[in-house]
Design an enzyme around this catalytic site. Structure first.
Site, PDB file in Angstrom:
ATOM      1  N   SER B 122      32.158  40.523  40.104  1.00  0.00           N
ATOM      2  CA  SER B 122      32.829  39.260  40.357  1.00  0.00           C
ATOM      3  C   SER B 122      31.908  38.201  40.959  1.00  0.00           C
ATOM      4  CB  SER B 122      34.037  39.483  41.270  1.00  0.00           C
ATOM      5  OG  SER B 122      33.628  39.490  42.590  1.00  0.00           O
ATOM      6  N   LYS B 160      33.016  37.533  48.610  1.00  0.00           N
ATOM      7  CA  LYS B 160      33.450  36.290  47.978  1.00  0.00           C
ATOM      8  C   LYS B 160      32.734  35.099  48.599  1.00  0.00           C
ATOM      9  CE  LYS B 160      37.157  37.556  45.409  1.00  0.00           C
ATOM     10  NZ  LYS B 160      36.906  39.002  45.582  1.00  0.00           N
TER      11      LYS B 160
END
Lengths: 201, 201
Positions: B122, B160
């Site tokens: 990701s 993230k």
DNA sequence: TTGACTTTCGCTTTGATTTCGCGAAGCTAG
DNA sequence: CTAGCTTCGCGAAATCAAAGCGAAAGTCAA
């Protein structure tokens, strides 16, 4: 290389002494501790310890004994040779004399590994970006698909993926906006293969 | 490079002096402390200490002695805590007891740095991919745009990009096929900020 | 310029390491 | 068992580096 009992005792004493005093004992001091009447005896023990790799010493230097610690995870130091263009080949590798330490897991043969700073974004799709440090293992041959540092035309170093088909070599950038270079194998000199990468934010 | 007894004494005295006074002693002062009648003697000791790498000094500068702190070979070891999902938060950080050594340039405060192995793709657009090792500095706050390890809902660790707007926090994956997570700041706990990256091919 | 330092030179003394040859034990393979 | 090896020990002589002296010359900063 196993030690004899006596050698072990001498070795242990030296280690202990160094630990405690910050300098190594003289032969005489070692002899005194073991009630030996001749330094020659001590000297012979030490020669054995050196031969077996437990001790290092400088020749004829006072108190120069050094227990060799098996540094399990001593970080290898490799030279940082310079910058390599990941895009179009703009500059050759140049010596800069710096050196860096890298984790052991990135290294193959210690003597034949060096680092290069990457310039440009042509390998971006392989997750290698501008400013990254690549760890390169010096090799003159590469297998298909490996990322290599190649010298094209004898003077321009570049970072590309390597593919060989017959006598033709394709150097492919991992960037779809850029064109592969296709040349005769004889015009390409492989400098090394990328083994690892270090990035600092 | 081992020291002799005298050299060690001199070295210790210099360290102590510097520690205490904030500047280094002159040759004469050192000599006085050891009852030496000639500064030449002191000078020779210092030359040895420099040659052996225990001291640095500027040439012909008063009180320019500097004990060399063994920082060069003292390599920071940091714990490898486990795996962090770069994709959807699937598993929390778990202790695995391993540890690795990393180049100093990737480290901030040594005690508060650890490593995590990245799982998932990701963060691929930030050139962080599956299997990479990220070097994380332990912090509880982050600035906008930094890549963070965050605990969402108290038990799931994820990697993230961090953005804060008022009391809302957005955790954005660097992968356009994935959705940002948007939650109240109170539900997010920042574990650390990514400082470096190591990849092994 | 001056004064506080550092460098350098030649020389002596002290301390450590090397190297010799010798002998007593102890281990090991034939 | 024993011949041949290695370890372990002795003592003395040779050699070299470390550690010291004093004086003179050189440097730097104030």
């Amino acid at each position: 290389m196993a030690l004899t009992r006596r050698q072990r005792e001498v070795y242990d004493y030296i280690c202990e002494f160094v630990e405690e005093n910050g300098y190594s004992p003289s032969l005489e001091e070692i002899g005194a501790h073991f009630d030996l009447a001749s330094v020659a005896t001590v000297h012979k023990h030490i020669q054995h310890l050196v031969a077996k790799g437990f001790l290092r010493k400088a020749w004829n230097r006072s108190r120069s004994l050094e227990p060799v610690t098996e540094e399990v995870s001593e970080l290898p130091t490799i030279p940082l040779l310079g910058t390599v263009a990941a895009g179009s080949p703009i500059e050759a590798i140049e010596e800069r004399g710096e050196s860096i330490r890298v984790p052991a897991q990135l290294m193959g043969r210690p003597q034949e590994t060096y680092a290069l700073k990457v310039r440009g974004d042509s390998m971006i799709e392989d997750q290698i970006c501008d400013g990254d440090l690549v760890i390169v293992e010096s090799r003159s041959e590469a297998r298909n698909g490996e990322t290599v540092v190649a010298l094209v035309g004898g003077h321009d170093a570049t970072l590309k993926r390597f593919y060989r088909a017959g006598s033709q070599v394709k150097l492919v950038p991992a960037n779809s906006t850029m064109q592969p270079i296709e040349v005769a194998a004889s015009d390409v000199q492989i400098q090394g293969v990328v083994r690892g990468l270090i990035r600092s934010y």
